[in-house]
Design an enzyme around this catalytic site. Structure first.
Site, mmCIF file in Angstrom:
data_model
loop_
_atom_site.group_PDB
_atom_site.id
_atom_site.type_symbol
_atom_site.label_atom_id
_atom_site.label_comp_id
_atom_site.label_asym_id
_atom_site.label_seq_id
_atom_site.Cartn_x
_atom_site.Cartn_y
_atom_site.Cartn_z
ATOM 1 N N GLY A 48 0.774 -1.243 0.000
ATOM 2 C CA GLY A 48 0.000 0.000 0.000
ATOM 3 C C GLY A 48 0.800 1.285 0.000
ATOM 4 O O GLY A 48 0.345 2.305 -0.508
ATOM 5 N N ASP A 103 0.935 3.452 4.568
ATOM 6 C CA ASP A 103 -0.124 4.179 3.861
ATOM 7 C C ASP A 103 -1.231 4.571 4.835
ATOM 8 O O ASP A 103 -1.715 5.697 4.833
ATOM 9 C CB ASP A 103 -0.694 3.345 2.693
ATOM 10 C CG ASP A 103 -1.095 1.926 3.102
ATOM 11 O OD1 ASP A 103 -0.814 1.515 4.253
ATOM 12 O OD2 ASP A 103 -1.686 1.228 2.276
ATOM 13 N N ASP A 106 -4.961 1.555 10.537
ATOM 14 C CA ASP A 106 -6.391 1.259 10.719
ATOM 15 C C ASP A 106 -6.552 0.644 12.109
ATOM 16 O O ASP A 106 -6.649 1.369 13.103
ATOM 17 C CB ASP A 106 -6.789 0.322 9.567
ATOM 18 C CG ASP A 106 -8.237 -0.109 9.584
ATOM 19 O OD1 ASP A 106 -9.110 0.749 9.685
ATOM 20 O OD2 ASP A 106 -8.505 -1.321 9.490
ATOM 21 N N LYS A 134 -6.988 6.185 10.942
ATOM 22 C CA LYS A 134 -8.403 6.071 11.316
ATOM 23 C C LYS A 134 -8.472 5.925 12.834
ATOM 24 O O LYS A 134 -8.417 4.806 13.360
ATOM 25 C CB LYS A 134 -9.022 4.813 10.687
ATOM 26 C CG LYS A 134 -9.173 4.819 9.171
ATOM 27 C CD LYS A 134 -9.842 3.509 8.718
ATOM 28 C CE LYS A 134 -9.898 3.333 7.233
ATOM 29 N NZ LYS A 134 -10.300 1.967 6.830
ATOM 30 N N PHE A 155 -14.085 2.463 4.522
ATOM 31 C CA PHE A 155 -13.144 1.802 3.621
ATOM 32 C C PHE A 155 -12.822 2.720 2.440
ATOM 33 O O PHE A 155 -13.724 3.263 1.805
ATOM 34 C CB PHE A 155 -13.728 0.481 3.116
ATOM 35 C CG PHE A 155 -12.743 -0.283 2.285
ATOM 36 C CD1 PHE A 155 -11.684 -0.956 2.888
ATOM 37 C CD2 PHE A 155 -12.844 -0.301 0.905
ATOM 38 C CE1 PHE A 155 -10.752 -1.638 2.120
ATOM 39 C CE2 PHE A 155 -11.927 -0.999 0.136
ATOM 40 C CZ PHE A 155 -10.878 -1.664 0.748
ATOM 41 N N ASP A 162 -5.895 -0.400 -1.956
ATOM 42 C CA ASP A 162 -6.639 -1.224 -2.916
ATOM 43 C C ASP A 162 -7.921 -1.810 -2.358
ATOM 44 O O ASP A 162 -8.088 -1.947 -1.143
ATOM 45 C CB ASP A 162 -5.761 -2.392 -3.361
ATOM 46 C CG ASP A 162 -5.586 -3.417 -2.229
ATOM 47 O OD1 ASP A 162 -5.145 -3.018 -1.125
ATOM 48 O OD2 ASP A 162 -5.927 -4.590 -2.428
ATOM 49 N N ARG A 168 -5.168 0.868 -6.837
ATOM 50 C CA ARG A 168 -3.916 1.416 -6.295
ATOM 51 C C ARG A 168 -3.364 2.555 -7.144
ATOM 52 O O ARG A 168 -2.635 3.406 -6.668
ATOM 53 C CB ARG A 168 -2.841 0.319 -6.216
ATOM 54 C CG ARG A 168 -3.150 -0.779 -5.202
ATOM 55 C CD ARG A 168 -1.875 -1.579 -4.935
ATOM 56 N NE ARG A 168 -2.123 -2.846 -4.271
ATOM 57 C CZ ARG A 168 -2.240 -3.014 -2.952
ATOM 58 N NH1 ARG A 168 -2.162 -1.967 -2.155
ATOM 59 N NH2 ARG A 168 -2.433 -4.212 -2.438
HETATM 60 P P1 IMP Z 1 -4.114 -2.345 10.225
HETATM 61 O O1 IMP Z 1 -3.192 -3.476 10.488
HETATM 62 O O2 IMP Z 1 -5.537 -2.682 10.520
HETATM 63 O O3 IMP Z 1 -3.696 -1.043 10.891
HETATM 64 O O4 IMP Z 1 -4.161 -2.069 8.678
HETATM 65 C C1 IMP Z 1 -3.031 -1.928 7.988
HETATM 66 C C2 IMP Z 1 -3.141 -2.217 6.500
HETATM 67 O O5 IMP Z 1 -4.446 -2.572 6.040
HETATM 68 C C3 IMP Z 1 -2.814 -0.941 5.792
HETATM 69 O O6 IMP Z 1 -1.433 -0.823 5.635
HETATM 70 C C4 IMP Z 1 -3.533 -1.090 4.490
HETATM 71 O O7 IMP Z 1 -2.697 -1.747 3.572
HETATM 72 C C5 IMP Z 1 -4.746 -1.923 4.821
HETATM 73 N N1 IMP Z 1 -5.927 -1.039 4.991
HETATM 74 C C6 IMP Z 1 -6.407 -0.512 6.147
HETATM 75 N N2 IMP Z 1 -7.511 0.242 5.933
HETATM 76 C C7 IMP Z 1 -7.715 0.203 4.597
HETATM 77 C C8 IMP Z 1 -8.703 0.814 3.733
HETATM 78 O O8 IMP Z 1 -9.617 1.565 4.139
HETATM 79 N N3 IMP Z 1 -8.566 0.542 2.396
HETATM 80 C C9 IMP Z 1 -7.587 -0.247 1.896
HETATM 81 N N4 IMP Z 1 -6.659 -0.832 2.662
HETATM 82 C C10 IMP Z 1 -6.716 -0.604 3.997
HETATM 83 MG MG MG Z 2 -0.256 -0.920 4.107
#
Ligand code: IMP
Ligand code: MG
Length: 178
Positions: A48, A103, A106, A134, A155, A162, A168
């Site tokens: 990402g 990127d 979340d 977020k 999302f 993506d 992307r």
């Molecule tokens: P986390 O581990 O939940 O913090 O998420 C990390 C990864 O999930 C990010 O680096 C993104 O690649 C993917 N991700 C999180 N939220 C989104 C979204 O809204 N759209 C697309 N990819 C996301």
């Molecule tokens: Mg990522």
């Protein structure tokens, strides 16, 4: 508002490229002050972060190196809660300042997992730079040193992010319409 279709979902424009650019300028300005004597290793978290990292690196004016790791935690529109490491790090980081380029943070699972792995290699410091954050989705207590934009818990796609592999390449960011 501009709309696009990716696979089975509709998305509406939410963050235009001009807002992304402004956030990058502000982030780079802060980094250029704080990291100028650190000779950091920047680590781009694939997939990402490829677009964010490339654009940010062009605005950075201090000596640094960049490397890449490939992690995956997302499937479709949600986090699996597990982090798969697909490509690891070859560089020696003991005693070195490391800056993770993400990127989006979340749930925080990915960044926390990587920070824990890196800690065992005794870096001097691990900093986190994320284009997007977020706050409502984050379940982990990770310190984010550089945040481009805080966004709602929806999302999104575009600018490296993506939906099942698609979107992307989009220069702007779009939010799913339900
Ligand atoms: P986390 O581990 O939940 O913090 O998420 C990390 C990864 O999930 C990010 O680096 C993104 O690649 C993917 N991700 C999180 N939220 C989104 C979204 O809204 N759209 C697309 N990819 C996301
Ligand atoms: Mg990522």
């Amino acid at each position: 508002m501009k709309r696009i279709q990716l696979l089975d979902k509709q998305f509406a424009l939410s963050i235009p490229a001009s807002d992304i650019k402004k956030a990058l300028w502000e982030m780079a300005e802060k980094m250029n002050k704080e990291l100028k004597d650190q000779n950091p290793l920047m680590i781009c978290i694939l997939n990402g972060s490829f677009m964010f990292s490339a654009d940010l690196m062009k605005l950075i004016d201090f000596p640094c190196e960049i490397s890449f790791v490939k992690l995956a935690s997302y499937e479709g529109m949600g986090s699996t809660g597990k982090v798969k490491q697909l490509i690891g790090l070859n560089e020696e980081i003991e005693g070195r300042t490391v800056v993770l380029l993400e990127d989006i943070v979340d749930t925080g699972v990915t960044i926390e997992n990587l920070m824990n792995q890196l800690d065992s290699q005794k870096p001097k410091d691990v900093k986190v730079a994320t284009l997007l954050f977020k706050p409502e989705a984050c379940k982990k207590n990770v310190k984010l040193d550089y945040v481009g934009l805080e966004i709602p818990n929806d999302f999104i796609v575009g600018y490296g992010l993506d939906y099942d592999g698609y979107g992307r390449n989009l220069p702007d960011i779009y939010t799913v319409i339900d």
